[in-house]
Design an enzyme around this catalytic site. Structure first.
Site, PDB file in Angstrom:
ATOM      1  CG  ASP A  54      -1.747   1.150   1.190  1.00  0.00           C
ATOM      2  OD1 ASP A  54      -2.592   1.321   0.367  1.00  0.00           O
ATOM      3  OD2 ASP A  54      -1.547   2.086   2.324  1.00  0.00           O
ATOM      4  CD  GLU A 125      -3.493  -2.189  -1.059  1.00  0.00           C
ATOM      5  OE1 GLU A 125      -3.827  -0.790  -1.159  1.00  0.00           O
ATOM      6  OE2 GLU A 125      -3.653  -2.719   0.036  1.00  0.00           O
TER       7      GLU A 125
END
Length: 243
Positions: A54, A125
């Site tokens: 992320d 992610e």
């Protein structure tokens, strides 16, 4: 892949073919594909890689916007970044890559139709984090940016289509501590079909004027003209006269 089970090795090989990246450390990819519901412990799941990915995704998108979009203000870059790194976008990219077929989940979560979009976002992610650890910044940048570049351009064309008044207000508040004013220079036409001639003004500095069928439309056009002048497109002028 000696440390991986046969099933793990198959999933890893299929995923590498889907994403177009061959891992040196295959265990990283196996971990990235494993949701907590399908792991022996949460530490063996992709949660830590998701956390890392992320941040890597956010950094690379910010760097791309800063380098490739020098005309964008801070607020515009923030708006684009928030959409490009959103869970919705990550889930869409995961589906585009075909990651649903290699995502490893518990028996309670179906692979076909039953996998929530949030899990697809998480695995994307996680793979970003895994590639970063496996190959470094250049590897993940080379893999990721071709995927998100198109999304950046889509968002830039649609979402920033454009609230020039908000952009000018943000700039003015940051530079001077007060918002711009909009001066109606002229009105034309009957009440049911008026046109308005408006200029944006910052303190004593008035910018190029613009016409609109409503005051709101004219103010947006005037704000755009002011932003163009501020970015060097044309010289601004002082006082109350308009272009």
């Amino acid at each position: 892949m000696s440390d991986l089970s046969d099933q793990d090795g198959d999933d890893v090989a299929r995923c590498e073919a889907l994403i177009g990246y061959a891992f040196r450390n295959k265990q990283l990819l196996a971990e990235a594909l494993t949701h907590a519901s399908g792991a022996n412990t949460r530490l063996c799941s992709n949660e830590r890689l998701e956390f890392l990915g992320d941040s890597v995704l956010g950094f690379l998108v910010c760097h791309f916007l800063y380098e490739q979009c020098p005309d964008l203000l801070e607020g515009d870059m923030t708006k684009i970044k928030s959409i490009v790194v959103s869970g919705q976008t990550c889930a869409q990219l995961a589906e585009k890559l075909g990651l649903r077929s290699v995502l490893r989940v518990g028996k309670g979560i179906g692979r076909r139709g039953g996998v929530p979009a949030s899990l697809m976002s998480d695995v994307f992610e996680s793979i970003v984090g895994a590639i970063y650890l496996d190959g470094g910044l250049s590897a993940i940048e080379g893999w990721l940016m071709p995927l998100v570049r198109e999304r950046v351009e889509e968002v830039r064309a649609s979402e920033l289509k454009q609230d020039y008044k908000s952009a000018l207000q943000q700039w003015s508040q940051k530079q001077f501590g007060f918002p711009p004013a909009y001066v109606v220079l002229e009105e034309r036409g009957p009440d049911h079909a008026k046109s308005f001639h408006v200029a944006a003004q910052l303190g004593n500095r008035q910018f190029g004027s613009a016409w609109g069928r409503t005051k709101k439309e004219a103010e947006q056009a005037a704000a755009q003209a002011a932003l163009e002048e501020l970015s060097g497109g044309a010289p601004a002028h002082d006082g109350g006269t308009s272009c």
